[in-house]
Design a protein around this motif. Structure first.
Motif, mmCIF file in Angstrom:
data_model
loop_
_atom_site.group_PDB
_atom_site.id
_atom_site.type_symbol
_atom_site.label_atom_id
_atom_site.label_comp_id
_atom_site.label_asym_id
_atom_site.label_seq_id
_atom_site.Cartn_x
_atom_site.Cartn_y
_atom_site.Cartn_z
ATOM 1 N N ARG A 31 0.512 -1.344 -0.506
ATOM 2 C CA ARG A 31 0.049 0.166 0.210
ATOM 3 C C ARG A 31 0.757 1.148 -0.126
ATOM 4 N N PRO A 32 0.771 1.833 -1.051
ATOM 5 C CA PRO A 32 1.071 2.903 -0.763
ATOM 6 C C PRO A 32 1.535 4.013 0.457
ATOM 7 N N SER A 33 0.065 4.301 0.710
ATOM 8 C CA SER A 33 0.664 5.169 2.623
ATOM 9 C C SER A 33 1.221 4.216 3.734
ATOM 10 N N GLU A 34 1.461 3.018 3.786
ATOM 11 C CA GLU A 34 2.277 2.180 4.098
ATOM 12 C C GLU A 34 4.167 2.371 3.890
ATOM 13 N N ILE A 35 3.941 2.032 2.211
ATOM 14 C CA ILE A 35 5.410 3.057 1.996
ATOM 15 C C ILE A 35 5.911 4.153 2.281
ATOM 16 N N ALA A 36 5.226 5.384 1.878
ATOM 17 C CA ALA A 36 5.509 7.001 2.395
ATOM 18 C C ALA A 36 5.527 6.634 3.711
ATOM 19 N N LEU A 37 4.522 6.595 4.902
ATOM 20 C CA LEU A 37 4.714 6.121 6.139
ATOM 21 C C LEU A 37 6.858 6.379 6.143
ATOM 22 N N LEU A 38 7.313 4.225 6.156
ATOM 23 C CA LEU A 38 7.895 4.565 6.285
ATOM 24 C C LEU A 38 9.585 5.014 5.672
ATOM 25 N N LEU A 39 8.738 5.626 4.751
ATOM 26 C CA LEU A 39 10.203 5.809 3.873
ATOM 27 C C LEU A 39 10.522 7.553 4.735
ATOM 28 N N GLY A 40 9.507 7.729 4.774
ATOM 29 C CA GLY A 40 9.402 9.472 5.462
ATOM 30 C C GLY A 40 9.700 9.219 6.943
#
Length: 154
Positions: A31-40
């Motif tokens: 999921r993009p939201s999970e990936i964005a959070l972790l990379l952030g």
């Protein structure tokens, strides 16, 4: 006197571990939201890595200039400085690639938050991964060379 190098080493090592854990966790998500959070979250780890390397190199230069025990032209000093510059350049390049991936994930999350093969491929980008590995290994080599100081008699 050991506060700076020890703090620098722990910040560097801790930052590397956190960055790798977050990067691996992001690579396992779809999921993009999970990936964005972790990379952030890797931004904090990157700051710790940078500060740790900065403290370590400042201490190394202090050894050279203040103690008169080492010379700026000693092989280990030059090697540490070159590796420090390379580590920063490689890590910075990888960080820019990772930031582009995070921004792409954020855009996808805002649109529909559905898995994307392109995003998964970007998160698992072998070039960014190789740059991150090389930067981390150079950081470890800097710490090792500053402890070992090859060629210094004593």
């Amino acid at each position: 006197m050991l506060f700076l190098p020890v703090t620098g080493a722990f910040l560097f090592l801790g930052g590397v571990v956190v960055a790798w854990v977050l990067g691996i966790a992001a690579a396992l998500r779809k999921r993009p939201s999970e990936i964005a959070l972790l990379l952030g979250l890797t931004g904090t780890a990157a700051a710790a890595i940078g500060l740790g390397l900065l403290l370590s190199i400042v201490f190394g230069l202090w050894l050279v200039f203040d103690l008169d025990q080492y010379d700026l032209w000693d092989g280990w000093v030059i090697a540490a400085l070159v590796m420090w510059a390379l580590s920063g350049a490689l890590g910075g390049t990888a960080g820019r690639r990772d930031k582009e991936t995070r921004l792409f994930a954020e855009r996808l999350a805002a649109e529909a938050d559905v898995p994307s093969n392109e995003l998964v491929a970007r998160v698992r980008d072998p070039v960014a991964l190789s740059l991150n590995i090389a930067s981390s290994l150079l950081g470890f080599a800097i710490l090792a060379i500053m402890i070992w100081k090859p060629g210094v008699g004593g």
